[in-house]
Design a protein around this motif. Structure first.
Motif, PDB file in Angstrom:
ATOM      1  N   ALA A 193      17.470 -10.509  55.066  1.00 63.47           N
ATOM      2  CA  ALA A 193      18.259 -10.731  56.274  1.00 63.47           C
ATOM      3  C   ALA A 193      17.441 -11.521  57.289  1.00 63.47           C
ATOM      4  CB  ALA A 193      18.697  -9.393  56.868  1.00 63.47           C
ATOM      5  N   MET A 197      18.982 -16.797  55.601  1.00 68.17           N
ATOM      6  CA  MET A 197      20.234 -16.398  54.971  1.00 68.17           C
ATOM      7  C   MET A 197      21.430 -16.735  55.863  1.00 68.17           C
ATOM      8  SD  MET A 197      19.653 -15.500  51.967  1.00 68.17           S
ATOM      9  CE  MET A 197      21.375 -15.084  51.675  1.00 68.17           C
ATOM     10  N   GLU A 198      21.262 -16.654  57.158  1.00 72.46           N
ATOM     11  CA  GLU A 198      22.342 -17.059  58.061  1.00 72.46           C
ATOM     12  C   GLU A 198      22.690 -18.522  57.843  1.00 72.46           C
ATOM     13  OE1 GLU A 198      20.817 -16.093  61.886  1.00 72.46           O
ATOM     14  OE2 GLU A 198      20.964 -13.923  61.578  1.00 72.46           O
ATOM     15  N   PHE A 201      24.692 -18.768  54.595  1.00 74.43           N
ATOM     16  CA  PHE A 201      26.084 -18.334  54.762  1.00 74.43           C
ATOM     17  C   PHE A 201      26.901 -19.392  55.501  1.00 74.43           C
ATOM     18  CE2 PHE A 201      24.178 -13.849  54.725  1.00 74.43           C
ATOM     19  CZ  PHE A 201      24.357 -13.735  53.351  1.00 74.43           C
ATOM     20  N   GLU A 212      31.982 -17.377  58.064  1.00 79.44           N
ATOM     21  CA  GLU A 212      30.616 -16.985  57.725  1.00 79.44           C
ATOM     22  C   GLU A 212      30.540 -15.501  57.395  1.00 79.44           C
ATOM     23  OE1 GLU A 212      27.555 -18.317  60.410  1.00 79.44           O
ATOM     24  OE2 GLU A 212      28.671 -20.147  60.882  1.00 79.44           O
ATOM     25  N   GLU A 216      29.191 -13.908  53.887  1.00 77.86           N
ATOM     26  CA  GLU A 216      28.151 -12.889  53.821  1.00 77.86           C
ATOM     27  C   GLU A 216      28.638 -11.657  53.075  1.00 77.86           C
ATOM     28  OE1 GLU A 216      25.327 -10.126  56.733  1.00 77.86           O
ATOM     29  OE2 GLU A 216      26.459 -11.804  57.563  1.00 77.86           O
ATOM     30  N   GLU A 217      29.862 -11.219  53.347  1.00 76.43           N
ATOM     31  CA  GLU A 217      30.404 -10.025  52.692  1.00 76.43           C
ATOM     32  C   GLU A 217      30.504 -10.231  51.188  1.00 76.43           C
ATOM     33  OE1 GLU A 217      31.846  -6.439  51.654  1.00 76.43           O
ATOM     34  OE2 GLU A 217      30.922  -7.012  53.560  1.00 76.43           O
ATOM     35  N   PHE A 219      28.697 -12.063  49.410  1.00 73.34           N
ATOM     36  CA  PHE A 219      27.344 -12.098  48.869  1.00 73.34           C
ATOM     37  C   PHE A 219      26.755 -10.703  48.754  1.00 73.34           C
ATOM     38  CE2 PHE A 219      22.776 -12.758  49.023  1.00 73.34           C
ATOM     39  CZ  PHE A 219      22.609 -13.791  48.111  1.00 73.34           C
ATOM     40  N   VAL A 220      26.765  -9.933  49.836  1.00 79.74           N
ATOM     41  CA  VAL A 220      26.108  -8.626  49.815  1.00 79.74           C
ATOM     42  C   VAL A 220      26.863  -7.617  48.958  1.00 79.74           C
ATOM     43  CG1 VAL A 220      25.044  -9.003  52.056  1.00 79.74           C
ATOM     44  CG2 VAL A 220      27.235  -7.812  51.923  1.00 79.74           C
ATOM     45  N   ARG A 227      23.861  -4.435  50.832  1.00 77.13           N
ATOM     46  CA  ARG A 227      23.169  -5.079  51.959  1.00 77.13           C
ATOM     47  C   ARG A 227      22.028  -5.931  51.435  1.00 77.13           C
ATOM     48  NH1 ARG A 227      18.144  -2.923  52.941  1.00 77.13           N
ATOM     49  NH2 ARG A 227      17.691  -0.805  52.244  1.00 77.13           N
TER      50      ARG A 227
END
Length: 260
Positions: A193, A197-198, A201, A212, A216-217, A219-220, A227
């Motif tokens: 995190a 990674m931002e 995304f 975005e 992210e969702e 991906f995790v 997470r």
């Protein structure tokens, strides 16, 4: 530049750790974790200002040296500057993310930059600091790779290939210097995190037309813990690896259970 102060305490007191790429991100987090356990830390990186900032934060037992790990002369100068320091922990953390593009759109220059830092840098630093460890009959090397070296990462071929190379380098090197009492291991974090990674995304959202948050969702959701891991967890993992004297030639997966 070195801080001065109280005598160190903790399980790593009396040890000196060199952390490459130590001015920010994972490198700074690893340096903080080692320092908190009593180690003296030497930070190396290409830019002086962030190295100075981390050293100012840590205070006693922290020093820094500008070094480009991809440059043999720069690494040799670092080794010369530390010739009188008993560096018995080396954390090869310096790395670059490289391009986000299909392989056919990656330039030779982009490919070479990733391998110069991510693989050549590990080779050069190990070559410079291992002889003293072998002569003393003790030491630890932790090479930071990535789960992306073992699992597909679409549009990131140079990065994935470089991290697999680090894993191969580590497993072989462990057999070269292990008999002399030097442990060499790989730590392979999953997605961490933070700003990198931002960025990923954001690029994925632009590519696919989703938000975005949705990128992210998606991906995790592929991880067992739902997470990403944190920089602090990576630092703690390095400390834990140093506490396991029987760990050699290993590749430690720290990914919150991320699957391909």
């Amino acid at each position: 530049m070195t801080g001065a102060g109280e005598a160190p305490t903790g399980p790593l007191a009396g040890r000196t750790a060199l952390v490459t790429g130590g001015g920010n991100g994972l490198g700074a987090a690893i340096a903080r974790a080692l320092h908190a356990q009593g180690a003296a830390v030497v930070l190396a990186g290409r830019r002086s200002e962030p190295l100075q900032q981390v050293c100012a934060e840590l205070g006693a037992r922290a020093s820094w040296h500008a070094c480009d790990v991809a440059d043999p002369a720069s690494v040799a100068a670092l080794a010369e500057a530390l010739a009188d320091v008993e560096v018995d922990v080396v954390v090869n953390n310096a790395g670059v993310a490289g391009p986000v593009a299909p392989l056919t759109e990656v330039s030779v220059e982009e490919w070479d930059e990733v391998f110069d830092v991510n693989v050549r840098g590990v080779f050069l630093v190990c070559r410079a600091f291992l002889p003293a460890m072998v002569a003393r009959g003790r030491g630890d090397v932790v090479n930071v790779a990535s789960v992306s070296g073992k699992r597909p990462l679409v549009r990131r071929t140079p990065y994935a290939a470089s991290k697999m190379a680090v894993i191969g380098l580590t497993s072989t090197l462990a057999f070269e210097v292990g008999p002399a009492g030097v442990n060499v291991n790989t730590l392979s974090p999953g997605p961490v995190a933070g700003p990198r990674m931002e960025r990923n995304f954001r690029l994925e959202a632009e590519r696919t037309g989703v938000t975005e948050a949705a990128a992210e969702e998606a991906f995790v959701s592929r991880s067992a813990l739902g997470r990403m891991v944190t920089e602090e967890e990576v630092g703690a993992a390095v400390v834990a690896m140093l506490a396991m004297p029987g760990l050699c030639g290993a590749d430690v997966d720290l990914s919150a259970g991320m699957v391909a």
